[in-house]
Design a protein around this motif. Structure first.
Motif, PDB file in Angstrom:
ATOM      1  N   ASN A  53      -3.514 -11.396 -10.772  1.00  0.00           N
ATOM      2  CA  ASN A  53      -2.376 -11.393 -11.704  1.00  0.00           C
ATOM      3  C   ASN A  53      -1.214 -12.194 -11.143  1.00  0.00           C
ATOM      4  O   ASN A  53      -0.580 -12.964 -11.863  1.00  0.00           O
ATOM      5  N   VAL A  86      -0.868  -0.737  -4.621  1.00  0.00           N
ATOM      6  CA  VAL A  86      -2.306  -0.559  -4.854  1.00  0.00           C
ATOM      7  C   VAL A  86      -2.932   0.063  -3.615  1.00  0.00           C
ATOM      8  O   VAL A  86      -2.353   0.012  -2.527  1.00  0.00           O
ATOM      9  N   HIS A  87      -4.129   0.618  -3.803  1.00  0.00           N
ATOM     10  CA  HIS A  87      -4.786   1.282  -2.677  1.00  0.00           C
ATOM     11  C   HIS A  87      -6.243   0.867  -2.496  1.00  0.00           C
ATOM     12  O   HIS A  87      -6.749   0.884  -1.382  1.00  0.00           O
ATOM     13  N   GLU A  88      -6.909   0.509  -3.564  1.00  0.00           N
ATOM     14  CA  GLU A  88      -8.335   0.200  -3.508  1.00  0.00           C
ATOM     15  C   GLU A  88      -8.581  -1.311  -3.532  1.00  0.00           C
ATOM     16  O   GLU A  88      -7.743  -2.078  -3.977  1.00  0.00           O
ATOM     17  N   ARG A  89      -9.765  -1.704  -3.086  1.00  0.00           N
ATOM     18  CA  ARG A  89     -10.132  -3.122  -3.020  1.00  0.00           C
ATOM     19  C   ARG A  89     -10.053  -3.800  -4.393  1.00  0.00           C
ATOM     20  O   ARG A  89      -9.501  -4.888  -4.525  1.00  0.00           O
ATOM     21  N   ASN A  90     -10.613  -3.145  -5.421  1.00  0.00           N
ATOM     22  CA  ASN A  90     -10.611  -3.762  -6.749  1.00  0.00           C
ATOM     23  C   ASN A  90      -9.196  -3.845  -7.325  1.00  0.00           C
ATOM     24  O   ASN A  90      -8.869  -4.799  -8.037  1.00  0.00           O
ATOM     25  N   GLU A  91      -8.344  -2.878  -7.005  1.00  0.00           N
ATOM     26  CA  GLU A  91      -6.940  -2.935  -7.432  1.00  0.00           C
ATOM     27  C   GLU A  91      -6.231  -4.102  -6.739  1.00  0.00           C
ATOM     28  O   GLU A  91      -5.441  -4.811  -7.366  1.00  0.00           O
ATOM     29  N   LEU A  92      -6.523  -4.294  -5.457  1.00  0.00           N
ATOM     30  CA  LEU A  92      -5.922  -5.389  -4.698  1.00  0.00           C
ATOM     31  C   LEU A  92      -6.327  -6.729  -5.285  1.00  0.00           C
ATOM     32  O   LEU A  92      -5.491  -7.605  -5.510  1.00  0.00           O
ATOM     33  N   GLY A 105      -7.323  -7.418  -8.322  1.00  0.00           N
ATOM     34  CA  GLY A 105      -6.678  -7.584  -9.622  1.00  0.00           C
ATOM     35  C   GLY A 105      -5.209  -7.937  -9.500  1.00  0.00           C
ATOM     36  O   GLY A 105      -4.699  -8.806 -10.224  1.00  0.00           O
ATOM     37  N   ALA A 106      -4.513  -7.276  -8.567  1.00  0.00           N
ATOM     38  CA  ALA A 106      -3.085  -7.552  -8.365  1.00  0.00           C
ATOM     39  C   ALA A 106      -2.867  -8.970  -7.856  1.00  0.00           C
ATOM     40  O   ALA A 106      -1.938  -9.667  -8.286  1.00  0.00           O
ATOM     41  N   ASP A 119       0.824  -1.203   0.000  1.00  0.00           N
ATOM     42  CA  ASP A 119       0.000   0.000   0.000  1.00  0.00           C
ATOM     43  C   ASP A 119       0.861   1.257   0.000  1.00  0.00           C
ATOM     44  O   ASP A 119       0.337   2.361   0.008  1.00  0.00           O
TER      45      ASP A 119
END
Length: 102
Positions: free
Chosen positions: A38, A26-32, A34-35, A8
């Motif tokens: 991946n 990442v900072h947001e739930r959806n970014e987390l 996705g990361a 973060d």
């Protein structure tokens, strides 16, 4: 197998890169989510390191992923602000696990 960091903050990522660990901030739930997806799709990644902030903010997401998959291993690490745990968390954990007071 290699490690991959999802952080973060840039400071933790920079420190881990010096140790040879790639990662992303990442900072947001959806970014987390996705990361993590991946990293899980990369067959060379055996351990995904996550800063403890994600465990505090999105425990349901991490628990869901931990229950669905055995590999790669998800591990929460302290970030530059230190650990969010109490000083005696290991003793408390042992006390709860075995029912004896140390």
């Amino acid at each position: 197998m290699k490690m991959y960091l999802i952080s973060d903050n840039i400071d933790t990522l920079t420190g881990m890169r010096l140790a040879g660990v790639d990662g992303v901030v990442v900072h947001e739930r959806n970014e987390l989510r996705g990361a993590i997806e991946n990293a899980m799709n990369d067959k060379t990644v055996g351990i995904i390191l996550l800063t403890e902030k994600f465990g505090r903010e999105f425990p349901d997401l991490l628990d869901e992923i931990k229950l669905e998959r055995t590999m790669p291993l998800l591990i929460e690490i302290p970030d530059r602000h230190g650990t969010g745990r109490k000083k005696d968390f290991i003793t408390s954990y042992v006390n709860e696990a075995i029912g004896l007071k140390l």
